[in-house]
Design a protein around this motif. Structure first.
Motif, short mmCIF file in Angstrom:
data_model
loop_
_atom_site.label_atom_id
_atom_site.label_comp_id
_atom_site.label_asym_id
_atom_site.label_seq_id
_atom_site.Cartn_x
_atom_site.Cartn_y
_atom_site.Cartn_z
N ILE A 1 39.26 42.17 43.01
CA ILE A 1 40.28 43.09 42.50
C ILE A 1 40.06 44.50 43.02
O ILE A 1 38.94 44.92 43.30
CB ILE A 1 40.31 43.10 40.95
CG1 ILE A 1 38.94 43.51 40.39
CG2 ILE A 1 40.76 41.76 40.40
CD1 ILE A 1 38.94 43.72 38.89
N LEU B 1 43.78 36.16 35.62
CA LEU B 1 44.49 36.77 36.73
C LEU B 1 45.83 36.10 36.99
O LEU B 1 46.77 36.73 37.46
CB LEU B 1 43.63 36.70 38.00
CG LEU B 1 42.36 37.56 37.98
CD1 LEU B 1 41.44 37.15 39.13
CD2 LEU B 1 42.71 39.03 38.08
N ILE C 1 45.73 42.75 35.75
CA ILE C 1 45.01 41.65 35.11
C ILE C 1 45.58 41.48 33.71
O ILE C 1 46.13 42.44 33.14
CB ILE C 1 43.48 41.95 35.06
CG1 ILE C 1 42.71 40.70 34.64
CG2 ILE C 1 43.18 43.13 34.14
CD1 ILE C 1 41.20 40.84 34.80
N LEU D 1 37.92 37.38 40.68
CA LEU D 1 37.87 38.65 39.96
C LEU D 1 37.14 39.72 40.77
O LEU D 1 37.51 40.90 40.73
CB LEU D 1 37.17 38.45 38.62
CG LEU D 1 37.14 39.66 37.68
CD1 LEU D 1 38.56 40.02 37.25
CD2 LEU D 1 36.27 39.37 36.46
#
Length: 240
Positions: free
Chosen positions: A79, A41, A85, A76
């Motif tokens: 998101i 990320l 990403i 994560l």
């Protein structure tokens, strides 16, 4: 390692800990079913993730667990569609048909997974080439709770031509013993040997090692890119 920066196009949360997401697929992005890639990320913290999308899909898809206080997965899991990403440009992995020694058309393929280890097998089952190689495909997927099957239970049970054996170890279920216990008690794989089957494994480290020992005691040989064999296992497993 170099990365492609791509847009998140879909996110689906199945439980508080399990989710799946899709991204755009760069025109030049190529991978083989069963491989994994590095995701990041921020360009610093990186983790290996197996593709769940097929090699011919127009999108890239990944399946993840959100580990409590996990350095990467906790980020994560936040998101959203429209976020970006970075995905590595050099996929790799051990769960490849080319890592098998030659086999007969009437041989069977067994795919054994625990938890999110099912991910590379979803990609493999989304590749038409897989079904050309084997007479019958068995998928044995072990999870802790029934809800942990949500992401791919319908796909495995209804949408693909396989024999599917889901296992739930911590709730009442038709099959609630560990995979290794079922094998050792001949509930599955009773007549399997290297002359009629090829096997893929993807799970936590202890599962992989236990299965490796069971298979080697039955005459199976681990395959690699350099030395093909009768079973292969993936050691890349998201833990944080």
């Amino acid at each position: 390692m170099t990365f492609d920066q791509v847009l998140i196009t879909d996110v689906h949360h199945y439980t508080d800990q399990l989710f799946c997401f899709r991204t755009e697929r760069p025109v030049s992005h190529r991978f083989t079913a069963g491989e994994f890639n590095m995701l990041t990320l921020d360009g610093k913290l990186k983790r290996a993730y197996s593709y769940t999308s097929g090699p011919y899909d127009e999108y890239l898809e990944f399946y993840s667990i959100n580990v409590t206080d996990g350095a990467f997965t906790s980020q994560l899991s936040q998101i959203e569609v429209g976020d970006e990403i970075m995905i590595g440009k050099k996929p790799t992995g051990s769960l490849l048909m080319t890592n098998f020694t030659s086999h007969k058309e009437n041989d069977n393929l067994w795919l054994f997974a625990t938890g999110t280890g099912i991910a590379p097998f979803i990609s493999i089952l989304r590749d038409p080439y897989t079904y050309e190689q084997f007479n019958c495909i068995f998928v044995v997927w072990s999870v802790s709770h029934k809800k942990d099957l949500q992401a791919f239970d319908a796909f495995l049970g209804e949408e693909v031509d396989i024999l599917y054996i889901p296992i739930v170890t911590q709730e009442p279920w038709a099959n609630n013993e560990r995979i290794t216990t079922m094998i050792q008690s001949d509930k599955i794989m009773k007549y399997i040997d290297p002359d009629n089957a090829r096997i893929m494994l993807c799970g936590n480290m202890s599962f992989n090692e236990d299965m490796k020992n069971i298979l080697e005691n039955r005459g199976f040989v681990e395959g690699t890119r350099n030395e093909p064999g009768t079973f292969v296992l993936e050691r890349a497993f998201v833990e944080s």
